[in-house]
Write a protein that holds these residues in place. Structure first.
Motif, PDB file in Angstrom:
ATOM      1  N   SER A 129       7.280  -9.572  -7.393  1.00 51.43           N
ATOM      2  CA  SER A 129       6.308  -9.683  -6.661  1.00 51.43           C
ATOM      3  C   SER A 129       6.802 -10.060  -4.680  1.00 51.43           C
ATOM      4  O   SER A 129       5.764  -9.607  -4.292  1.00 51.43           O
ATOM      5  N   LYS A 132       7.126  -7.018  -3.221  1.00 50.21           N
ATOM      6  CA  LYS A 132       6.082  -6.256  -3.391  1.00 50.21           C
ATOM      7  C   LYS A 132       5.582  -6.425  -1.966  1.00 50.21           C
ATOM      8  O   LYS A 132       5.320  -5.494  -1.657  1.00 50.21           O
ATOM      9  N   ASP A 133       5.324  -7.321  -2.198  1.00 52.29           N
ATOM     10  CA  ASP A 133       4.451  -8.055  -1.146  1.00 52.29           C
ATOM     11  C   ASP A 133       5.249  -7.652   0.281  1.00 52.29           C
ATOM     12  O   ASP A 133       4.561  -7.645   1.197  1.00 52.29           O
TER      13      ASP A 133
END
Length: 335
Positions: A129, A132-133
């Motif tokens: 995550s 991804k950010d």
């Protein structure tokens, strides 16, 4: 409705409310509450228990008044608050509250384990995550001009990527290639390039990199694994130690298992299983859901097209389940 019948309904409501309040108090006293909610939520649950006690006392007060012939059920809202006279409807209504309360008292409190992890899906890449950010925040590369150069001008040299580019921070990166496992503190900035999404992890990774054996502590479980995952290339060959329960999937090799923990944000409803894939010659001697502390050397492997951390286990010690079997976000991390 007769006053005695109305008093009976008030008494039932009081007992149900009191039952929930007592159950919460029991869970708090035995620490069983930590099997259901995160520690930071316990204060709110304790307050809810107090509110249930107060409402239960009020219902009991109304019941005593009703048994004495004083009902006072009328109000100005133009609705009738008198309970239904149907025994079936009342049984079903009260049963909706009594049944889960009985389950709470009669069934043992247990921790979440392999069966739930299999349904939710084990996450072996805790940095996914964050990557991804970070990737979403990176500006798109300029399109090449017809002359073969960048859009800024024909024949111009390609622009250098920013130092915080996620590709540099990712585990599959080849950035900062001059930094090796033998790097020193002087080039740690090159070893752990970062952007605004990964800076806290990069700073923490520098501290972990200096350790002979990286401990995955309870209060920094996810933060430690995320930091190592983000800069996995830098940590290959380093030692790591962590504690968790043994988890297996059908497609795993006989010498493989996962050292897993459930991460909780608020309560057990949002629990997510995270873990590290381990390889151990005697893996089949470890029972699923048993707790172990493993120490091994970090390596890297491909899993579902992602680079993941694989721990080459050198030592396994049986462990007792932690008092708080789940791990939680550390909200002071990076502050």
């Amino acid at each position: 409705m007769r006053p005695r019948t109305l008093g009976f309904h008030h008494t039932i409501k009081a007992l149900i409310l009191l039952g929930f309040a007592v159950y919460i108090a029991y869970l708090v006293k035995t620490d069983g509450i930590l099997l259901y909610i995160a520690p930071r939520m316990t204060a709110y649950v304790k307050l809810s228990s107090l509110a249930l006690y107060i409402v239960a006392i009020y219902q009991l007060y109304l019941g005593i008044r009703a048994f004495g012939g004083r009902t006072e059920t009328d109000c100005d809202c133009d609705h009738d608050h008198t309970p239904s006279s149907s025994k079936l409807k009342n049984t079903l209504l009260y049963g909706l509250f009594v049944f889960p309360l009985l389950l709470g008292f009669l069934l043992p409190d247990t921790t979440m384990g392999s069966s739930l992890a299999a349904k939710k899906g084990m996450n072996l890449n805790s940095a996914a995550s964050v990557k991804k950010d970070s990737a979403a925040a990176q500006p798109a590369a300029p399109a090449p001009s017809p002359g073969g150069g960048q859009a800024g001008g024909a024949g111009s040299a390609p622009a250098a990527p920013p130092s915080g580019n996620v590709a540099a921070a990712g585990s599959g990166s080849s950035a900062a290639s001059s930094g090796t496992a033998g790097g020193t503190a002087s080039n740690s900035g090159e070893l752990f390039p970062s952007d605004k999404f990964t800076k806290s992890y990069a700073d923490f990774a520098k501290k972990l990199y200096a350790m002979d054996v990286i401990p995955v502590k309870e209060d920094l479980f996810m933060e430690t694994l995320t930091s190592v995952d983000l800069f996995l290339d830098r940590f290959v060959g380093k030692k790591l130690q962590l504690t968790g329960f043994v988890y297996r999937q059908d497609e795993m090799k006989p010498n493989q298992f996962v050292v897993a923990r459930f991460s909780i944000q608020c309560c057990s409803a949002d629990a997510s299983p995270f873990g590290v894939l381990a390889e151990y010659d005697k893996a089949q001697t470890l029972a699923s859901d048993s707790w172990v502390t493993v120490t091994g050397t970090i390596s890297k492997a491909k899993y579902e097209d992602n680079d993941i951390l694989v721990l080459k286990v050198e030592k396994v010690v049986k462990a007792e389940p932690a008092k708080t079997p789940y791990v939680y976000p550390n909200y002071d991390f990076g502050s």
